[in-house]
Design a protein around this motif. Sequence first.
Motif, PDB file in Angstrom:
ATOM      1  N   MET A  53       0.846  -1.197   0.000  1.00 63.54           N
ATOM      2  CA  MET A  53       0.000   0.000   0.000  1.00 63.54           C
ATOM      3  C   MET A  53       0.883   1.249   0.000  1.00 63.54           C
ATOM      4  SD  MET A  53      -2.986   1.007   2.799  1.00 63.54           S
ATOM      5  CE  MET A  53      -3.736  -0.630   2.868  1.00 63.54           C
ATOM      6  N   PRO A  82       2.009   5.103   0.837  1.00 59.32           N
ATOM      7  CA  PRO A  82       1.792   5.960   2.009  1.00 59.32           C
ATOM      8  C   PRO A  82       0.708   7.006   1.738  1.00 59.32           C
ATOM      9  CG  PRO A  82       4.125   5.801   1.471  1.00 59.32           C
ATOM     10  CD  PRO A  82       3.376   5.198   0.321  1.00 59.32           C
ATOM     11  N   LYS A 139      -4.647  -1.713  -1.242  1.00 54.08           N
ATOM     12  CA  LYS A 139      -3.628  -2.767  -1.151  1.00 54.08           C
ATOM     13  C   LYS A 139      -3.158  -3.181  -2.543  1.00 54.08           C
ATOM     14  CE  LYS A 139      -5.298  -4.681   3.204  1.00 54.08           C
ATOM     15  NZ  LYS A 139      -5.475  -5.893   4.012  1.00 54.08           N
ATOM     16  N   LEU A 140      -4.059  -3.143  -3.506  1.00 55.54           N
ATOM     17  CA  LEU A 140      -3.719  -3.520  -4.878  1.00 55.54           C
ATOM     18  C   LEU A 140      -3.152  -2.349  -5.676  1.00 55.54           C
ATOM     19  CD1 LEU A 140      -6.979  -5.574  -5.511  1.00 55.54           C
ATOM     20  CD2 LEU A 140      -4.680  -6.525  -5.247  1.00 55.54           C
TER      21      LEU A 140
END
Lengths: 168, 336
Positions: free
Chosen positions: B1, B3, B33-34
């Motif tokens: 992920m 920042p 997340k992707l």
Amino acid sequence: MRTTLTVNGERHDLSHDERLSLLDAIRDQIGLTGTKKGCDHGQCGACTVHVNGRRVNSCLTLAAMHDGDEITTIEGLGTPDAPGAMQASFQACDGFQCGFCTAGQIMSASAVLEEIGRGEPSHVSSSLSSIDGMTDGELAERMSGNLCRCSAYPMIRAAIARAAEAAE
Amino acid sequence: MRPFDYRRAETLDSVAEGGRIIAGGTNLLDLMKLQVEIPDTLVDINRIAGLDRIEPQGEGLRIGALVTNTEVAADPRIRAGYPVLARAILAGASGQIRNKATTGGNLLQRTRCPYFYDPAMACNKREPGAGCSAQGGVGRMLAVFGTSDACLAAHPSDMAVGLRVLEARVEVRGTDGATRQLALEDFYCLPGDRPDIESVVQPGEIITAVILPAPVAGSVQSYRKVRDRASYAFALVSVAAVATMRDGRIDHLSLAYGSVAPRPWGDDAVTDALVGQAPDAGLFRRAADRLTAGHTPHPDAAYKLPLLRRSLQSVLHEVTGLSEAAIGTDKAEAFA
């Protein structure tokens, strides 16, 4: 950033990256590794914990979003020497094989009994106003967010039904 | 992920300062997340007071944007007066996700088109002008209505289909603090050449509530979801219906269709042609044929047209009393 979580009744003040998931906070920062990381995308349910009394996927939420919340993990339901009712029922019914999904199954199952107790209907309930009870169909539907790659589903359903009977 | 900055909004005014809103987060965090979603700033709205309640409004109900899917489906007023909404929500996701997912977030969830989810593939929704890998790709979950050359993706929500059939309105708060209400068909944009723009909600704006009109007294309501497995799967097609009968004829009828278009779909001409008619298998077959006539979807999704026709006919049989009601069909009652 800083976040305060109360996990199994114990307060934890965490200093962490914004990206920290609730799951990683529980496992890596607090050190309670009973909660498992399976898919990390909310598909398998292995990371299920209770937040303020409701079951959620701890992988799909940020620790930062839970400042001040009450979290219960599998360690909060009982110990190996004094297991909670659902934990004991899974043992008695062989409700697992490899065991990786089991913490999530038990956390979800204990919440399911409370949801049924509150009269909350499911997709398979024939009426929205009354629940058909602890049928296999109701349990399978309500537990569909918890996958078991070993496919111990019949014993998992038996364990939940046993725990429900014991609670009555 | 990647920042990001995290900011907790305490008031609606502070939302107007901008940033990507997070409520339940069950879809947004998955996409982050992707690296499909890469927000610079997350604005957590969970602590904003007053958005977590279902309250009477006029003869209907006002559902705050932060009310969870579980809370909506379990609310006694929703179960009695708007059973199709409870059924639609209960047909979606899992118990864990419904506990977290919110009313506003459900409406704004992104498509599950596999090419949108894979940053290695071209997707006009992710990156305008990049192209559409679904064209000529594998496409059995794609939309069959309302698509464009730029995008074939379907809206995946069950809840939104239940809201459309109930003629609910979405309340959006602008950056100036003024609110406006939109019907579902006006809330969502069709893709055209800008599939990245999915709704009328602009940066700094926020959904504050969903407004339900008065319950349709005595109506029979149904939500039929067809999917690859019995639970925890997105719909291939879904049909929602609200109907009342008078003197053996259809008096009031509302229909909406899910997972077949970039927004919960409706077709007024099909619905209007049924009102005033006596329920009949042939009538329903002709309505179903009319619904899908003239559409030529991606070959992999072509099966959705006959599936939708049969699902519509089955639901029409149930809500008009021509056949026995199955699970998912309920009679609405006053909740006063």
